[in-house]
Design a protein around this motif. Structure first.
Motif, PDB file in Angstrom:
ATOM      1  N   LEU A  15    -100.390 -44.976  24.443  1.00  0.00           N
ATOM      2  CA  LEU A  15    -101.864 -45.022  24.389  1.00  0.00           C
ATOM      3  C   LEU A  15    -102.458 -44.967  25.791  1.00  0.00           C
ATOM      4  O   LEU A  15    -103.435 -44.262  26.035  1.00  0.00           O
ATOM      5  CB  LEU A  15    -102.323 -46.312  23.689  1.00  0.00           C
ATOM      6  CG  LEU A  15    -102.138 -46.376  22.168  1.00  0.00           C
ATOM      7  CD1 LEU A  15    -102.389 -47.788  21.653  1.00  0.00           C
ATOM      8  CD2 LEU A  15    -103.070 -45.403  21.469  1.00  0.00           C
ATOM      9  N   ALA A  33    -100.926 -53.134  19.698  1.00  0.00           N
ATOM     10  CA  ALA A  33    -100.876 -52.233  20.854  1.00  0.00           C
ATOM     11  C   ALA A  33    -102.250 -51.680  21.267  1.00  0.00           C
ATOM     12  O   ALA A  33    -102.565 -51.658  22.461  1.00  0.00           O
ATOM     13  CB  ALA A  33     -99.877 -51.107  20.600  1.00  0.00           C
ATOM     14  N   PRO A  34    -103.095 -51.253  20.316  1.00  0.00           N
ATOM     15  CA  PRO A  34    -104.404 -50.733  20.734  1.00  0.00           C
ATOM     16  C   PRO A  34    -105.262 -51.783  21.451  1.00  0.00           C
ATOM     17  O   PRO A  34    -106.011 -51.429  22.373  1.00  0.00           O
ATOM     18  CB  PRO A  34    -105.064 -50.315  19.408  1.00  0.00           C
ATOM     19  CG  PRO A  34    -103.941 -50.099  18.471  1.00  0.00           C
ATOM     20  CD  PRO A  34    -102.881 -51.076  18.862  1.00  0.00           C
ATOM     21  N   VAL A  87     -91.753 -51.798  19.071  1.00  0.00           N
ATOM     22  CA  VAL A  87     -92.682 -50.792  18.551  1.00  0.00           C
ATOM     23  C   VAL A  87     -93.982 -50.807  19.343  1.00  0.00           C
ATOM     24  O   VAL A  87     -94.473 -49.765  19.791  1.00  0.00           O
ATOM     25  CB  VAL A  87     -92.964 -51.057  17.046  1.00  0.00           C
ATOM     26  CG1 VAL A  87     -93.935 -50.035  16.500  1.00  0.00           C
ATOM     27  CG2 VAL A  87     -91.672 -51.044  16.255  1.00  0.00           C
ATOM     28  N   VAL A  91    -103.986 -50.772  10.872  1.00  0.00           N
ATOM     29  CA  VAL A  91    -102.634 -51.169  10.468  1.00  0.00           C
ATOM     30  C   VAL A  91    -102.736 -52.310   9.463  1.00  0.00           C
ATOM     31  O   VAL A  91    -103.453 -53.285   9.683  1.00  0.00           O
ATOM     32  CB  VAL A  91    -101.789 -51.600  11.696  1.00  0.00           C
ATOM     33  CG1 VAL A  91    -100.425 -52.112  11.255  1.00  0.00           C
ATOM     34  CG2 VAL A  91    -101.630 -50.441  12.664  1.00  0.00           C
ATOM     35  N   LEU A 143    -107.025 -50.462  14.412  1.00  0.00           N
ATOM     36  CA  LEU A 143    -106.838 -49.045  14.071  1.00  0.00           C
ATOM     37  C   LEU A 143    -106.217 -48.893  12.682  1.00  0.00           C
ATOM     38  O   LEU A 143    -105.501 -47.950  12.399  1.00  0.00           O
ATOM     39  CB  LEU A 143    -106.008 -48.335  15.140  1.00  0.00           C
ATOM     40  CG  LEU A 143    -106.797 -47.899  16.388  1.00  0.00           C
ATOM     41  CD1 LEU A 143    -105.900 -47.213  17.391  1.00  0.00           C
ATOM     42  CD2 LEU A 143    -107.962 -46.983  16.023  1.00  0.00           C
ATOM     43  N   ASN A 164     -95.441 -55.360  10.923  1.00  0.00           N
ATOM     44  CA  ASN A 164     -95.453 -54.466  12.075  1.00  0.00           C
ATOM     45  C   ASN A 164     -96.600 -54.835  13.018  1.00  0.00           C
ATOM     46  O   ASN A 164     -97.523 -54.062  13.260  1.00  0.00           O
ATOM     47  CB  ASN A 164     -95.567 -53.002  11.620  1.00  0.00           C
ATOM     48  CG  ASN A 164     -95.170 -52.041  12.723  1.00  0.00           C
ATOM     49  OD1 ASN A 164     -94.921 -52.444  13.858  1.00  0.00           O
ATOM     50  ND2 ASN A 164     -95.121 -50.758  12.399  1.00  0.00           N
ATOM     51  N   THR A 199     -89.208 -53.406  11.923  1.00  0.00           N
ATOM     52  CA  THR A 199     -90.383 -53.584  12.792  1.00  0.00           C
ATOM     53  C   THR A 199     -90.819 -55.046  12.863  1.00  0.00           C
ATOM     54  O   THR A 199     -91.706 -55.391  13.637  1.00  0.00           O
ATOM     55  CB  THR A 199     -91.568 -52.749  12.269  1.00  0.00           C
ATOM     56  OG1 THR A 199     -91.805 -53.113  10.904  1.00  0.00           O
ATOM     57  CG2 THR A 199     -91.303 -51.271  12.361  1.00  0.00           C
ATOM     58  N   GLY A 241     -96.538 -55.377  16.159  1.00  0.00           N
ATOM     59  CA  GLY A 241     -96.532 -54.659  17.433  1.00  0.00           C
ATOM     60  C   GLY A 241     -97.460 -53.457  17.370  1.00  0.00           C
ATOM     61  O   GLY A 241     -98.282 -53.234  18.258  1.00  0.00           O
ATOM     62  N   ALA A 242     -97.347 -52.697  16.283  1.00  0.00           N
ATOM     63  CA  ALA A 242     -98.197 -51.517  16.114  1.00  0.00           C
ATOM     64  C   ALA A 242     -99.652 -51.923  15.967  1.00  0.00           C
ATOM     65  O   ALA A 242    -100.551 -51.238  16.460  1.00  0.00           O
ATOM     66  CB  ALA A 242     -97.744 -50.726  14.888  1.00  0.00           C
ATOM     67  N   ALA A 243     -99.899 -53.043  15.294  1.00  0.00           N
ATOM     68  CA  ALA A 243    -101.282 -53.490  15.113  1.00  0.00           C
ATOM     69  C   ALA A 243    -101.905 -53.906  16.441  1.00  0.00           C
ATOM     70  O   ALA A 243    -103.079 -53.630  16.695  1.00  0.00           O
ATOM     71  CB  ALA A 243    -101.319 -54.654  14.120  1.00  0.00           C
ATOM     72  N   ARG A 282     -93.766 -49.396  22.995  1.00  0.00           N
ATOM     73  CA  ARG A 282     -93.762 -47.932  23.046  1.00  0.00           C
ATOM     74  C   ARG A 282     -95.163 -47.372  22.812  1.00  0.00           C
ATOM     75  O   ARG A 282     -95.621 -46.478  23.533  1.00  0.00           O
ATOM     76  CB  ARG A 282     -92.781 -47.422  21.973  1.00  0.00           C
ATOM     77  CG  ARG A 282     -92.662 -45.935  21.952  1.00  0.00           C
ATOM     78  CD  ARG A 282     -91.594 -45.463  21.005  1.00  0.00           C
ATOM     79  NE  ARG A 282     -91.903 -44.095  20.604  1.00  0.00           N
ATOM     80  CZ  ARG A 282     -91.220 -43.407  19.720  1.00  0.00           C
ATOM     81  NH1 ARG A 282     -90.173 -43.947  19.140  1.00  0.00           N
ATOM     82  NH2 ARG A 282     -91.555 -42.182  19.416  1.00  0.00           N
ATOM     83  N   LEU A 283     -95.865 -47.953  21.832  1.00  0.00           N
ATOM     84  CA  LEU A 283     -97.202 -47.458  21.499  1.00  0.00           C
ATOM     85  C   LEU A 283     -98.200 -47.741  22.623  1.00  0.00           C
ATOM     86  O   LEU A 283     -99.041 -46.903  22.934  1.00  0.00           O
ATOM     87  CB  LEU A 283     -97.680 -48.087  20.184  1.00  0.00           C
ATOM     88  CG  LEU A 283     -97.009 -47.527  18.933  1.00  0.00           C
ATOM     89  CD1 LEU A 283     -97.251 -48.425  17.736  1.00  0.00           C
ATOM     90  CD2 LEU A 283     -97.520 -46.122  18.631  1.00  0.00           C
ATOM     91  N   ALA A 306    -103.929 -52.032  24.975  1.00  0.00           N
ATOM     92  CA  ALA A 306    -104.274 -50.820  25.724  1.00  0.00           C
ATOM     93  C   ALA A 306    -105.743 -50.854  26.140  1.00  0.00           C
ATOM     94  O   ALA A 306    -106.087 -50.517  27.281  1.00  0.00           O
ATOM     95  CB  ALA A 306    -103.988 -49.586  24.875  1.00  0.00           C
ATOM     96  N   MET A 307    -106.604 -51.257  25.221  1.00  0.00           N
ATOM     97  CA  MET A 307    -108.040 -51.280  25.499  1.00  0.00           C
ATOM     98  C   MET A 307    -108.366 -52.280  26.609  1.00  0.00           C
ATOM     99  O   MET A 307    -109.119 -51.964  27.537  1.00  0.00           O
ATOM    100  CB  MET A 307    -108.794 -51.638  24.207  1.00  0.00           C
ATOM    101  CG  MET A 307    -110.269 -51.385  24.258  1.00  0.00           C
ATOM    102  SD  MET A 307    -110.657 -49.664  24.643  1.00  0.00           S
ATOM    103  CE  MET A 307    -110.784 -48.949  23.023  1.00  0.00           C
TER     104      MET A 307
END
Lengths: 342, 147
Positions: free
Chosen positions: A247, A207-208, A239, A196, A194, A201, A161, A203-205, A242-243, A211-212
């Motif tokens: 979302l 993404a939200p 990652v 993370v 969120l 990682n 990741t 990307g996962a951190a 995709r998230l 999205a927002m």
């Protein structure tokens, strides 16, 4: 005057234009599929300097000089430069721009800095506070690794990741005028977290946050993914991409057909061993300034959203048990000065 | 978009690929084994050259540390370790690399506050807790008269 639309979006009455832009990269960037977008490729990742920090400063200085040169301008004709980078005290910008004698506003938005600097510069222009401004940012693999992770020669394995900080820089010269691309609107991001905690990682951190901000912009402008040629995120990587799509789908926005991520296209994902993709301020800055801005200028793209994502990561605070707070700022770029989506 | 951190954690775990253990573990076994075999080879060599067993094993450690530091300096070690993983991390070679790599990296901040101070940034905890554990172990042995 800039108008507020909805809760989060700023729409420009007399949209600033991007007069010229430039991108500089190094060896690994030159081995990727976007080799042709760079104005200068310096195979020497030290950029002829003695330390990595000096190298990054030099790269940022060269990028600003190149962007001004392409606009046939000199540093003395710039009213203000808006710059930042990933390093503590933003030394990449401070020392890179020290010799140019331009009024300087230092910004920190981690990898969202390109959108942040474009946004702030646009608001200054719209307010009439400046006549011409420069937005610039950079990142360097070697300075980022030593500040955030491990020494370069340390023998560790990266997780799948993890992302690769780009050694690149992008700069754009903004002023009032009638040549595309125009910065039509921007949405200031909110800090999203969120929970993370894995610094490998990002990307996962992030993404939200992306999205927002996209959701806020869609709601404020009453548009959706179908209204834009391209929605470009900064450095979400595999990652995060995709998230983000998942979302937004939960909120009823399908952006899959129009979405791309600078972190997915800067390097060859199969051959260059960059795991989840590229990252760093310089990733989105160089891909925008070297690739997408020229495409809007030439009319190949008309309505584009640029959403740079930043993980506001501090190793100290994360070691104390905090999670990674993230932000994303959105810029709406268009080849038309009027009409369009706002 | 109203996710709790727990819900998002599940989502992101699903989206995040895991490390390729089927590749990493055999490679660690193979290369880690090779390092040990090299150590054993050196041991036999040194003993044949006339060193006592204890002295020979110290010489083996010194040789492996030297090799690891040399390869770190030549920018080769991290490329091997990328494939080997725990195979180069667990033997004494990993410790040597953990000392040499920050020394190289931080010499730009000077020999005292850079190289000297930052050299222990990765290996420091190993030394601190290694020595602490050995003291504790020694105390137990002494108090319970196991020696």
């Amino acid at each position: 005057m800039a108008q507020r639309k909805g809760k989060y979006t700023i729409v420009f009455d007399d949209p600033p234009m991007i007069k010229s832009s430039a991108a500089i990269g190094s060896k690994k960037e030159a081995q990727g599929p976007l080799k042709h977008i760079f104005d200068v490729i310096n195979e020497d990742s030290y950029f002829g300097q003695a330390t990595w920090e000096k190298a990054e400063s030099r790269m940022q200085q060269d990028t600003v000089t190149k962007a001004l040169e392409k606009g046939q301008l000199s540093a003395s004709q710039v009213d203000c430069v808006f710059a930042g980078d990933l390093l503590n005290q933003c030394v990449g910008s401070t020392y890179g721009l020290r010799d140019l004698g331009m009024p300087f506003v230092g910004l920190y938005g981690a990898c969202s800095t390109m959108a942040e600097s474009l946004m702030v510069c646009s608001v200054f222009l719209e307010a009439g506070a400046i006549q011409r401004g420069v937005a610039v940012t950079s990142s360097h693999f070697c300075t980022a690794e030593r500040q955030y992770r491990f020494p370069l020669e340390y023998g560790g394995q990266r997780t799948p990741t993890a992302q690769w900080t780009a050694t690149a820089s992008g700069a754009a010269v903004l002023e009032k005028g009638d040549c595309p691309p125009f910065i039509r609107a921007c949405t200031v991001g909110t800090i999203e977290d969120l929970g993370v905690t894995d610094a490998n990682n990002m990307g996962a951190a992030m993404a939200p946050a992306a999205a927002m901000t996209i959701k806020h912009f869609f709601e404020d402008t009453k548009t959706n993914g179908d209204n834009y040629d391209l929605i470009i995120t900064g450095d979400l990587g595999k990652v995060g991409t995709r998230l983000l799509r998942e979302l937004l789908l939960q909120d009823g926005y399908n952006i899959e057909h129009a979405h791309t991520d600078c972190g997915l296209i800067l390097y060859d994902m199969d051959k260059q061993d960059v795991h989840a993709g590229a990252s760093g301020c310089g990733c989105s800055a160089s891909v925008m300034c070297g690739h997408f801005i020229p495409l809007i200028k030439s009319g190949k793209l008309n309505n584009v959203l640029f959403v740079a994502t930043g993980a506001l990561l501090s190793p100290t605070v994360v070691q104390q048990g905090e999670s990674i707070a993230c932000i994303a700022h959105l810029i709406y770029l268009s080849s038309q000065k009027e009409g369009g989506r706002v | 978009m109203a996710f709790t951190p727990e819900e998002y954690n599940k989502m992101s775990q699903k989206a995040s690929p895991n490390s390729k253990s089927y590749k990493n573990i055999p490679m660690a076994f193979l290369i880690g084994g090779l390092v040990c075999a090299l150590g054993q080879g050196l041991m036999i060599l040194y003993q044949n050259a006339g060193l006592e067993k204890d002295t020979a094993s110290t010489a083996v450690s010194v040789s492996l540390v030297f090799l690891s530091v040399l390869l770190t300096g030549l920018n080769v070690y991290d490329n091997i370790a990328k494939v080997a993983g725990a195979g180069t991390l667990v033997p004494i070679t990993g410790f040597a690399n953990a000392m040499a790599s920050p020394a190289l990296e931080f010499k730009s901040e000077g020999f005292i506050l850079g190289l000297g101070a930052k050299m222990f940034i990765i290996a420091g905890p190993v030394i601190v807790y290694g020595i602490s554990a050995s003291i504790l172990y020694g105390l137990i042995i002494y108090l319970f008269r196991l020696y």
